[in-house]
Design a protein around this motif. Structure first.
Motif, PDB file in Angstrom:
ATOM      1  N   ALA A  77       0.832  -1.199   0.000  1.00 16.41           N
ATOM      2  CA  ALA A  77       0.000   0.000   0.000  1.00 16.41           C
ATOM      3  C   ALA A  77       0.867   1.249   0.000  1.00 16.41           C
ATOM      4  N   GLU A  78       0.637   2.111  -0.976  1.00 15.37           N
ATOM      5  CA  GLU A  78       1.251   3.437  -1.058  1.00 15.37           C
ATOM      6  C   GLU A  78       2.773   3.427  -1.090  1.00 15.37           C
ATOM      7  N   GLN A  79       3.381   2.370  -1.639  1.00 11.40           N
ATOM      8  CA  GLN A  79       4.830   2.359  -1.821  1.00 11.40           C
ATOM      9  C   GLN A  79       5.204   3.373  -2.897  1.00 11.40           C
ATOM     10  N   GLY A  80       6.095   4.291  -2.585  1.00 10.21           N
ATOM     11  CA  GLY A  80       6.542   5.258  -3.570  1.00 10.21           C
ATOM     12  C   GLY A  80       7.344   4.589  -4.670  1.00 10.21           C
ATOM     13  N   LEU A  81       7.089   4.975  -5.911  1.00 15.45           N
ATOM     14  CA  LEU A  81       7.782   4.399  -7.065  1.00 15.45           C
ATOM     15  C   LEU A  81       8.358   5.502  -7.950  1.00 15.45           C
ATOM     16  N   ARG A  82       9.528   5.230  -8.527  1.00 17.85           N
ATOM     17  CA  ARG A  82      10.094   6.109  -9.558  1.00 17.85           C
ATOM     18  C   ARG A  82       9.490   5.663 -10.888  1.00 17.85           C
ATOM     19  N   ILE A  83       8.754   6.556 -11.511  1.00 17.84           N
ATOM     20  CA  ILE A  83       7.989   6.154 -12.694  1.00 17.84           C
ATOM     21  C   ILE A  83       8.343   7.002 -13.906  1.00 17.84           C
ATOM     22  N   GLN A  84       7.749   6.629 -15.037  1.00 15.99           N
ATOM     23  CA  GLN A  84       7.852   7.306 -16.327  1.00 15.99           C
ATOM     24  C   GLN A  84       9.241   7.123 -16.947  1.00 15.99           C
ATOM     25  N   GLU A  85       9.420   7.738 -18.108  1.00 15.12           N
ATOM     26  CA  GLU A  85      10.668   7.617 -18.841  1.00 15.12           C
ATOM     27  C   GLU A  85      11.812   8.168 -18.008  1.00 15.12           C
ATOM     28  N   TYR A  86      12.903   7.435 -17.966  1.00 25.67           N
ATOM     29  CA  TYR A  86      14.098   7.805 -17.190  1.00 25.67           C
ATOM     30  C   TYR A  86      13.818   7.905 -15.697  1.00 25.67           C
ATOM     31  N   ARG A  87      12.647   7.412 -15.258  1.00 26.14           N
ATOM     32  CA  ARG A  87      12.272   7.387 -13.837  1.00 26.14           C
ATOM     33  C   ARG A  87      12.263   8.783 -13.226  1.00 26.14           C
ATOM     34  N   LEU A  88      11.776   9.750 -13.991  1.00 28.81           N
ATOM     35  CA  LEU A  88      11.755  11.141 -13.531  1.00 28.81           C
ATOM     36  C   LEU A  88      10.477  11.497 -12.773  1.00 28.81           C
ATOM     37  N   GLY A  89       9.507  10.593 -12.738  1.00 29.03           N
ATOM     38  CA  GLY A  89       8.273  10.844 -11.995  1.00 29.03           C
ATOM     39  C   GLY A  89       8.299  10.161 -10.644  1.00 29.03           C
ATOM     40  N   ARG A  90       7.372  10.542  -9.801  1.00 30.43           N
ATOM     41  CA  ARG A  90       7.231   9.959  -8.470  1.00 30.43           C
ATOM     42  C   ARG A  90       5.742   9.709  -8.231  1.00 30.43           C
ATOM     43  N   ALA A  91       5.386   8.445  -8.047  1.00 30.71           N
ATOM     44  CA  ALA A  91       3.981   8.098  -7.804  1.00 30.71           C
ATOM     45  C   ALA A  91       3.869   7.218  -6.574  1.00 30.71           C
ATOM     46  N   PRO A 137      -2.571   5.919 -16.173  1.00 33.43           N
ATOM     47  CA  PRO A 137      -2.391   4.866 -17.172  1.00 33.43           C
ATOM     48  C   PRO A 137      -1.191   5.119 -18.083  1.00 33.43           C
ATOM     49  N   ARG A 138      -1.031   6.358 -18.501  1.00 31.64           N
ATOM     50  CA  ARG A 138       0.107   6.678 -19.363  1.00 31.64           C
ATOM     51  C   ARG A 138       1.429   6.516 -18.610  1.00 31.64           C
ATOM     52  N   ALA A 139       1.485   7.027 -17.387  1.00 35.95           N
ATOM     53  CA  ALA A 139       2.728   6.964 -16.609  1.00 35.95           C
ATOM     54  C   ALA A 139       3.120   5.527 -16.295  1.00 35.95           C
ATOM     55  N   TYR A 140       2.161   4.698 -15.920  1.00 35.89           N
ATOM     56  CA  TYR A 140       2.485   3.311 -15.592  1.00 35.89           C
ATOM     57  C   TYR A 140       2.858   2.521 -16.846  1.00 35.89           C
ATOM     58  N   ALA A 141       2.236   2.841 -17.976  1.00 36.26           N
ATOM     59  CA  ALA A 141       2.618   2.185 -19.232  1.00 36.26           C
ATOM     60  C   ALA A 141       4.031   2.574 -19.640  1.00 36.26           C
ATOM     61  N   GLU A 157     -17.185   1.076 -11.821  1.00 31.64           N
ATOM     62  CA  GLU A 157     -16.596   0.180 -12.817  1.00 31.64           C
ATOM     63  C   GLU A 157     -15.173  -0.190 -12.424  1.00 31.64           C
ATOM     64  N   VAL A 158     -14.741  -1.322 -12.945  1.00 29.09           N
ATOM     65  CA  VAL A 158     -13.355  -1.762 -12.812  1.00 29.09           C
ATOM     66  C   VAL A 158     -12.759  -1.829 -14.207  1.00 29.09           C
ATOM     67  N   THR A 159     -11.590  -1.224 -14.379  1.00 31.94           N
ATOM     68  CA  THR A 159     -10.895  -1.277 -15.665  1.00 31.94           C
ATOM     69  C   THR A 159      -9.525  -1.899 -15.457  1.00 31.94           C
ATOM     70  N   VAL A 160      -9.191  -2.843 -16.327  1.00 37.49           N
ATOM     71  CA  VAL A 160      -7.882  -3.479 -16.314  1.00 37.49           C
ATOM     72  C   VAL A 160      -7.143  -3.074 -17.584  1.00 37.49           C
ATOM     73  N   PHE A 161      -6.028  -2.379 -17.402  1.00 42.54           N
ATOM     74  CA  PHE A 161      -5.155  -1.993 -18.499  1.00 42.54           C
ATOM     75  C   PHE A 161      -4.003  -2.989 -18.555  1.00 42.54           C
ATOM     76  N   SER A 162      -3.621  -3.411 -19.763  1.00 42.97           N
ATOM     77  CA  SER A 162      -2.511  -4.355 -19.894  1.00 42.97           C
ATOM     78  C   SER A 162      -1.813  -4.165 -21.241  1.00 42.97           C
ATOM     79  N   GLY A 163      -0.667  -4.804 -21.390  1.00 39.49           N
ATOM     80  CA  GLY A 163       0.091  -4.705 -22.634  1.00 39.49           C
ATOM     81  C   GLY A 163       0.761  -3.362 -22.826  1.00 39.49           C
ATOM     82  N   PRO A 164       1.566  -2.895 -21.857  1.00 37.50           N
ATOM     83  CA  PRO A 164       2.232  -1.602 -22.043  1.00 37.50           C
ATOM     84  C   PRO A 164       3.224  -1.644 -23.195  1.00 37.50           C
TER      85      PRO A 164
END
Length: 201
Positions: A77-91, A137-141, A157-164
């Protein structure tokens, strides 16, 4: 600097990850309001409400399902992650499904490589639409997280995104609360979503 001042500044300027990290450390020790969490997406600081009780119950429900189906994994739960290209985001996803012990020895913002699925449960705030349905969705992909699960309490609703593909998810499957939905490999779990109807306004 207070959190509102920080958010006002980020509306005008892109924020570097190292500046964001330093600012959140300062705010955590001083004046960050307890009703707010902050993330860095597309170079801009995003705030989000602290989860309510029903939100927490949904994460508990999902955690139990994951434990029963895949005991070698844990829903962090709520683990901080370095995200996006070059890991420049924080989610800070509401949940990150990864092998048990995946983040041992890492700091507040961990390497996302072990994450099999990111989970977001919508909050009742003004930024939910943009953050959970567009930016996340864009950042995690871009990060390469195989599955993104969005539990949308506004639309029920529940949405499942896959295939980044490094830019977006190639597949998005949506069902209303009450229907079954499959979380594809590498997760490999089927959710029966009837109970979610109990935890919405």
């Amino acid at each position: 600097m207070t959190t509102p001042e920080l958010l006002e500044i980020t509306d005008r300027f892109h924020v570097r990850p190292e500046d964001f990290d330093e600012s959140t450390r300062i705010l955590a020790g001083k004046s960050r309001p307890m009703h707010m969490r902050v993330e860095l997406i597309d170079g801009r600081i995003r705030s989000r409400a602290v989860p309510d009780g029903d939100h927490g119950r949904i994460i508990e429900w999902l955690t139990r399902i994951c434990m029963q189906s895949r005991p070698e994994l844990w829903l962090y739960a709520e683990q901080g992650l370095r995200i996006q290209e070059y890991r420049l985001g924080r989610a800070r996803p509401d949940g990150s499904l990864a092998p048990s012990g995946a983040f041992v020895g890492q700091g507040e913002w961990a390497d996302p490589s072990p994450v099999l699925m990111a989970v977001e449960v919508t909050s009742y705030d003004v930024d939910t639409d943009q953050r959970a349905r567009v930016e996340k969705p864009r950042a995690y992909a871009e990060t390469g997280i195989p599955v993104y699960l969005l539990i949308d309490r506004d639309s029920c609703e529940v949405t499942v995104f896959s295939g980044p593909d490094g830019v977006r998810y190639e597949s998005a499957h949506t069902v209303p609360f009450g229907k079954e939905i499959a979380l594809p490999d590498p997760v490999g779990i089927t959710l029966r979503t009837e109970q979610l109807k109990d935890w919405v306004r």
